[in-house]
Design an enzyme around this catalytic site. Structure first.
Site, mmCIF file in Angstrom:
data_model
loop_
_atom_site.group_PDB
_atom_site.id
_atom_site.type_symbol
_atom_site.label_atom_id
_atom_site.label_comp_id
_atom_site.label_asym_id
_atom_site.label_seq_id
_atom_site.Cartn_x
_atom_site.Cartn_y
_atom_site.Cartn_z
ATOM 1 N N ASP A 64 -39.888 -15.582 -3.319
ATOM 2 C CA ASP A 64 -39.218 -14.300 -3.016
ATOM 3 C C ASP A 64 -39.138 -13.291 -4.171
ATOM 4 O O ASP A 64 -38.834 -13.670 -5.305
ATOM 5 C CB ASP A 64 -37.756 -14.544 -2.629
ATOM 6 C CG ASP A 64 -37.552 -15.702 -1.698
ATOM 7 O OD1 ASP A 64 -38.529 -16.287 -1.240
ATOM 8 O OD2 ASP A 64 -36.384 -16.034 -1.449
ATOM 9 N N GLU A 79 -32.152 -16.162 5.899
ATOM 10 C CA GLU A 79 -32.254 -16.059 4.443
ATOM 11 C C GLU A 79 -32.457 -14.588 4.041
ATOM 12 O O GLU A 79 -32.840 -13.752 4.844
ATOM 13 C CB GLU A 79 -33.470 -16.871 3.943
ATOM 14 C CG GLU A 79 -33.421 -18.339 4.332
ATOM 15 C CD GLU A 79 -34.576 -19.167 3.776
ATOM 16 O OE1 GLU A 79 -34.314 -20.253 3.251
ATOM 17 O OE2 GLU A 79 -35.743 -18.734 3.861
HETATM 18 C C1 FRU Z 1 -36.468 -17.911 0.825
HETATM 19 C C2 FRU Z 1 -35.699 -18.935 0.021
HETATM 20 C C3 FRU Z 1 -34.297 -18.438 -0.262
HETATM 21 C C4 FRU Z 1 -33.915 -19.196 -1.509
HETATM 22 C C5 FRU Z 1 -35.241 -19.268 -2.238
HETATM 23 C C6 FRU Z 1 -35.447 -20.535 -3.023
HETATM 24 O O1 FRU Z 1 -37.837 -18.014 0.711
HETATM 25 O O2 FRU Z 1 -35.660 -20.169 0.711
HETATM 26 O O3 FRU Z 1 -33.392 -18.607 0.800
HETATM 27 O O4 FRU Z 1 -32.952 -18.552 -2.257
HETATM 28 O O5 FRU Z 1 -36.260 -19.156 -1.266
HETATM 29 O O6 FRU Z 1 -36.575 -20.458 -3.817
#
Ligand code: FRU
Length: 497
Positions: A52, A237
């Site tokens: 992300d 998320e």
């Molecule tokens: C989304 C996610 C988020 C988390 C991160 C962990 O892709 O699962 O929810 O904070 O990636 O790397």
């Protein structure tokens, strides 16, 4: 002279054949790739794993892009915040890792704000702090079976984002006993007492919770949203709450919510809601499920904070279905091109448009208009633009010398990208597939961004978008267009200015 060349009729035939073949411009394919599949103008980490985008904030002439990063491996692991800066959204300068994991846990996704009034007291009024709000993920606690292993914490920078200090009293929002409790996106907000404060949008299982704060350090739950709303095929998320102006001049709030799995193309994707946000509570206008991008590879995207009058977005150009097994060697994953979000209306329904950010045209180093419906491609990094002359089916076909291909079509109310024969796909059974987006209204323009291992398709400058990664064995060399496309232009994006 070889004996064949003595025949004048044959010479004439060969001459004519040669002339016929020249309708496509003579283009030398330029390869500037040292690493297979490494994009040329998309952001990628120097090496290792990326997911992300995080903490995007504009400050003192720089766009900051932080990202979920594990520098020691090309698969997901202990998360850090990688960091890059840009003054134009397209040329990025890598920075040292901004936030490292520690005894409280991995550093998961989150956001950053400019605390201009020094409400947190972490800087001074003369030198306000940049404050990052992120999730701690305590791996040991998770593995021992606890459910309260995610909490929200902050770090701050007093030198324009160069170095970061963690707040001594972290976490600022402890876990109430809920397993998925993460990805805080903070924005300025007027509190109920009329004072300027902050609003946190947080993903909690398959719901969104809103919290308010006067100082970024103490948070109060305002409300929860999500029951019986939207898609629930997976955990929610990376949310974002964005105020936008509708075409009729009214103010709307857009709530972006990424979901994994449960996306329209399997795996992860980003849905959004349109509604009002009043007294700390989000109310959607209707029950429609809307997707920001119908391609398989745009996830966890959010917008930059501290930018006036524009909603600049970037997403992670991958999908949790196969992100960790795609065939790149030194690094994994790229970001999408930056996009500008706005509202448009079709048949009385509001939708979000994702247009390529205007800055992207600065990447064009040379452009030519085709006088034919096929062409060689000048490089692996191109933008193609065209107008659609009549409201009917159109198609664009990409091919390489090995017969691998991608087919883009508009037909029967669907815009589709077929990557089922697009080269490497044996790393995951769901990769080779056709992905479609519904489009019941008129398609007028098409823009296509190709970079070594990706294709981003924008119809009507982002009213319909499909983002796909592709791993052709050899670069795309040829492109063919249906004859109802006009003003077809190819822009080379190979060399950055
Ligand atoms: C989304 C996610 C988020 C988390 C991160 C962990 O892709 O699962 O929810 O904070 O990636 O790397």
């Amino acid at each position: 002279m070889p004996p064949l060349m003595k025949n004048p009729a044959l010479i004439l035939f060969l001459l004519l054949l040669n002339l016929a073949c020249q309708t496509a411009p003579e283009i030398e394919f330029e390869s500037s790739q040292s690493e297979k599949f490494r994009p040329i103008y998309h952001f990628t980490p120097p090496s290792g794993w990326m997911n992300d985008p995080n903490g995007m904030v504009f400050y003192e002439n720089n766009y900051h892009l932080f990202y979920q990063h594990f520098p020691d491996s090309t698969i997901w692991g202990p998360m850090h915040w990688g960091h890059a800066i840009s003054d134009n959204l397209i040329e990025w300068k890598h920075q040292p890792i901004a936030i490292n994991p520690d005894t409280l846990g991995y550093i998961f996704s989150g956001s950053a704000v400019v605390d201009a009034g020094n409400s947190s007291g972490l800087g001074t009024e003369e030198n306000p702090p940049l404050v990052a709000i992120y999730t701690y993920h305590d791996m040991e606690s998770e593995q021992s079976g606890d459910s309260d292993y995610q909490s929200q914490a902050i770090a701050y920078s007093l030198d324009q984002g160069k170095t970061w200090e963690k707040y001594a009293q972290n976490p600022v929002l402890p876990n109430p006993g809920i397993r998925d409790f993460r990805d805080p996106k903070v924005r300025p907000w007027t509190l109920s007492n009329g004072q300027t404060g902050w609003l946190m949008t947080l993903a909690v299982s398959d719901r969104i919770q809103f919290y308010s704060s006067a100082n970024l350090l103490e948070w109060k739950l305002e409300s929860e949203f999500g029951q019986n709303q939207g898609a629930h095929g997976g955990v929610w998320e990376c949310p974002d709450l964005i105020p936008m102006i509708a075409p009729d001049g009214s103010k709307k709030w857009i709530l972006l919510v990424s979901i994994n799995p449960g996306g329209p193309q399997k795996g992860s994707a980003t849905q959004y809601f349109i509604g009002d946000f009043l007294e700390g509570k989000f109310s959607p206008d209707d029950q429609l499920i809307r997707w920001l991008d119908y391609g398989p590879d745009n996830y966890a995207g959010v917008t930059w904070s501290n930018v006036s009058n524009r909603h600049l977005f970037i997403g992670w150009m991958s999908n949790w279905l196969y992100a960790q097994v795609v065939p790149t060697e030194k690094w994994r994953s790229a970001m999408t091109i930056p996009r500008e979000l706005s509202l448009f209306e079709v048949d009385g329904t509001l939708l979000v448009k994702s247009a390529p950010a205007a800055e992207i045209t600065q990447l064009r180093t040379s452009s030519f208009e085709l006088d034919d419906f096929e062409s060689n491609l000048p490089s692996e990094a191109v933008e193609i633009s065209a107008e659609i002359e009549k409201e009917e089916t159109f198609s664009i076909l990409l091919e390489n010398d090995l017969g691998e291909k991608v087919l883009i079509t508009r037909d029967n109310g669907l815009v589709s990208v077929d990557r089922s024969l697009a080269g490497n796909s044996d790393f995951h059974p769901d990769f080779a597939a056709v992905h479609s987006a519904p489009m019941s209204w008129e398609a007028k323009t098409v823009r296509l961004f190709l970079d070594a291992s990706s294709l981003e398709l924008f119809i009507n400058d982002g009213e319909v978008v499909l983002t796909s990664t592709l791993f052709p064995t050899e670069p795309w060399k040829k492109i063919r267009f249906s004859e109802n496309l006009a003003k077809i232009k190819i822009h080379n994006l190979t060399e950055k200015k």
